[in-house]
Every structure is written in C-alpha cells, then in structure tokens.
Design a protein around this motif. Structure first.
Motif, PDB file in Angstrom:
ATOM      1  N   PHE A   6       0.978  -0.436  -0.426  1.00  0.00           N
ATOM      2  CA  PHE A   6      -0.188   0.099  -0.162  1.00  0.00           C
ATOM      3  C   PHE A   6       0.397   1.265   0.101  1.00  0.00           C
ATOM      4  O   PHE A   6       1.561   1.619   0.089  1.00  0.00           O
ATOM      5  N   LYS A   7       0.803   2.011  -0.675  1.00  0.00           N
ATOM      6  CA  LYS A   7       1.485   3.677  -0.870  1.00  0.00           C
ATOM      7  C   LYS A   7       0.309   4.701  -1.009  1.00  0.00           C
ATOM      8  O   LYS A   7       0.000   4.801  -1.306  1.00  0.00           O
ATOM      9  N   PHE A   8       0.962   5.871  -0.867  1.00  0.00           N
ATOM     10  CA  PHE A   8       0.305   7.115  -0.876  1.00  0.00           C
ATOM     11  C   PHE A   8       0.995   7.960  -0.407  1.00  0.00           C
ATOM     12  O   PHE A   8       2.524   7.970  -0.167  1.00  0.00           O
ATOM     13  N   LYS A  92       5.680  -9.665   9.042  1.00  0.00           N
ATOM     14  CA  LYS A  92       6.342  -8.505   8.934  1.00  0.00           C
ATOM     15  C   LYS A  92       5.889  -7.967   8.098  1.00  0.00           C
ATOM     16  O   LYS A  92       5.970  -7.510   6.535  1.00  0.00           O
ATOM     17  N   HIS A  93       6.477  -6.495   8.389  1.00  0.00           N
ATOM     18  CA  HIS A  93       5.873  -5.182   7.611  1.00  0.00           C
ATOM     19  C   HIS A  93       7.068  -4.350   7.673  1.00  0.00           C
ATOM     20  O   HIS A  93       7.751  -2.984   8.361  1.00  0.00           O
ATOM     21  N   SER A  94       6.842  -3.787   6.590  1.00  0.00           N
ATOM     22  CA  SER A  94       7.664  -2.951   5.572  1.00  0.00           C
ATOM     23  C   SER A  94       7.548  -1.705   6.195  1.00  0.00           C
ATOM     24  O   SER A  94       6.830  -1.214   4.993  1.00  0.00           O
ATOM     25  N   HIS A  95       8.440  -0.568   6.554  1.00  0.00           N
ATOM     26  CA  HIS A  95       7.736   1.133   6.068  1.00  0.00           C
ATOM     27  C   HIS A  95       8.612   2.075   5.882  1.00  0.00           C
ATOM     28  O   HIS A  95       9.985   1.745   6.041  1.00  0.00           O
ATOM     29  N   LYS A  96       8.554   2.293   4.435  1.00  0.00           N
ATOM     30  CA  LYS A  96       9.491   3.185   3.537  1.00  0.00           C
ATOM     31  C   LYS A  96       8.946   4.796   3.511  1.00  0.00           C
ATOM     32  O   LYS A  96       7.545   4.595   2.916  1.00  0.00           O
ATOM     33  N   PHE A  97       9.901   5.697   3.514  1.00  0.00           N
ATOM     34  CA  PHE A  97       9.215   6.937   3.229  1.00  0.00           C
ATOM     35  C   PHE A  97      10.468   7.593   2.091  1.00  0.00           C
ATOM     36  O   PHE A  97      11.386   7.367   2.761  1.00  0.00           O
ATOM     37  N   ASN A 103       7.718  19.632  -0.012  1.00  0.00           N
ATOM     38  CA  ASN A 103       7.049  19.043   1.066  1.00  0.00           C
ATOM     39  C   ASN A 103       5.851  17.932   0.658  1.00  0.00           C
ATOM     40  O   ASN A 103       4.587  17.557   1.651  1.00  0.00           O
ATOM     41  N   GLY A 104       6.360  16.877  -0.334  1.00  0.00           N
ATOM     42  CA  GLY A 104       5.425  15.794  -0.788  1.00  0.00           C
ATOM     43  C   GLY A 104       6.636  14.677  -0.099  1.00  0.00           C
ATOM     44  O   GLY A 104       7.518  14.777   0.121  1.00  0.00           O
ATOM     45  N   THR A 105       5.697  13.607   0.525  1.00  0.00           N
ATOM     46  CA  THR A 105       6.564  11.983   1.024  1.00  0.00           C
ATOM     47  C   THR A 105       5.969  11.368   0.658  1.00  0.00           C
ATOM     48  O   THR A 105       4.508  11.065   1.458  1.00  0.00           O
ATOM     49  N   GLU A 106       6.209  10.001  -0.581  1.00  0.00           N
ATOM     50  CA  GLU A 106       5.523   8.678  -0.505  1.00  0.00           C
ATOM     51  C   GLU A 106       5.797   8.103   0.996  1.00  0.00           C
ATOM     52  O   GLU A 106       6.542   7.841   1.235  1.00  0.00           O
ATOM     53  N   ILE A 107       4.663   7.393   1.184  1.00  0.00           N
ATOM     54  CA  ILE A 107       4.893   6.327   2.396  1.00  0.00           C
ATOM     55  C   ILE A 107       4.599   5.213   1.991  1.00  0.00           C
ATOM     56  O   ILE A 107       3.260   4.764   0.578  1.00  0.00           O
ATOM     57  N   ILE A 108       5.383   3.879   2.060  1.00  0.00           N
ATOM     58  CA  ILE A 108       4.910   2.899   1.309  1.00  0.00           C
ATOM     59  C   ILE A 108       5.451   1.892   2.232  1.00  0.00           C
ATOM     60  O   ILE A 108       6.067   1.662   3.096  1.00  0.00           O
ATOM     61  N   ARG A 139      -5.881   4.297   7.580  1.00  0.00           N
ATOM     62  CA  ARG A 139      -4.096   4.741   7.997  1.00  0.00           C
ATOM     63  C   ARG A 139      -3.615   5.859   6.689  1.00  0.00           C
ATOM     64  O   ARG A 139      -3.252   6.881   7.720  1.00  0.00           O
ATOM     65  N   LYS A 140      -4.069   5.998   5.802  1.00  0.00           N
ATOM     66  CA  LYS A 140      -3.597   6.897   5.008  1.00  0.00           C
ATOM     67  C   LYS A 140      -4.671   8.251   5.027  1.00  0.00           C
ATOM     68  O   LYS A 140      -3.511   9.288   5.762  1.00  0.00           O
ATOM     69  N   LEU A 141      -6.085   8.499   5.238  1.00  0.00           N
ATOM     70  CA  LEU A 141      -6.545   9.573   5.608  1.00  0.00           C
ATOM     71  C   LEU A 141      -6.356  10.144   7.133  1.00  0.00           C
ATOM     72  O   LEU A 141      -5.754  11.234   7.358  1.00  0.00           O
TER      73      LEU A 141
END
Length: 152
Positions: A6-8, A92-97, A103-108, A139-141
C-alpha cells in the motif's frame, strides 16, 4: 506467503513524516477506532532498532488479541517490524518513506503475512487482504489528516 503493498502521498516534509512514524504513539492515531488499539508496554517511546512493543486490539474476528513486535531493521527513512507473538502465523511489515520534494512524501507499506489455522487460514487469506486494504486506507486518511492539519 502473501504480500500486501500500500502506498500513498502525504503533503508534508519527509522529516515531519519520519518524526511522526517513529514515535510509537502514531499507532493509536492511525489505527481504526474499531480495532481499539492499546499500547500495553514498549521498550522505547521512539521506534529504534531492537525496540519491542506489546499491543492489544481487536485485530482478527473482532476478538481482542495481544501482539508482541520487534524492530528488526532500521535506517533513515525505513524500518521493519516483525511480529514475535500474536494473531498471525507470520507478520513482517516494511515501512519506507520517499522524499518527493515540494513538501511531499510517499509512504510505502509492504506486509508479508500468513494466517494460522493451516488450510482454513489459507482459505481466509483473501478476506484478510481485504481487511488490510480497509485498515491501510484508514491509516492513509488519518496520516494525511494529522500531518496536513498540523502543518496548516
């Protein structure tokens, strides 16, 4: 093993996003209310390599479950948490930013998971994936609402 991705994009700097996501209290902010997530104990308020956290929530079948997790990998703008004990056979949960500039960040988020209960668990994988989609959409919202409101 199934993988859920999931990414946003959130309109906030990568530093603000990183600060938010590496404070353990973000979990209570971004988790849907019906899960009723509670932080029982944590070895550190900040998410760091080796940190352990014990949680409680209505994670599967609207039953309260306990969850014990460990941060097994960490570098700037990326970390991995793995469930030690809890409602899944494997998690197993990988969080990448990623800094997108302006001023934008992608969350994966990428999650490898396996349900318990053998064949029955495998039959329920599709249902579990749909529940994850709903949870991560929330979580995105919640992330966008919290960070974008805070900055304005």
């Amino acid at each position: 093993m199934p993988t859920f991705r999931f990414k946003f994009v959130v309109q906030a700097s990568i530093e603000d996003v990183w600060k938010f996501y590496t404070d353990v209290n973000h979990l209570e902010i971004i988790t849907p209310k019906e899960i009723d997530l509670k932080i029982i104990r944590t070895s550190s308020q900040d998410i760091t390599l080796g940190q352990e956290i014990w949680l409680s929530g209505k994670i599967i079948a609207n039953r309260r479950n306990e969850w014990h997790s460990n941060i097994t990998f960490m570098k700037k703008y990326e970390y991995v948490d793995e469930m030690i004990t809890g409602p899944f056979k494997t998690w197993k949960h990988s969080h990448k930013f990623k800094d997108l500039g302006g001023n934008g960040t992608e969350i994966i988020d990428e999650i490898q998971f396996e349900l318990p209960y053998g064949i029955l668990g495998r039959l329920l994988q599709g249902y579990a994936s749909n529940q994850l989609k709903k949870t991560f959409y929330h979580r995105k919202l919640a992330t966008c609402n919290f960070l974008e409101k805070k900055l304005n």
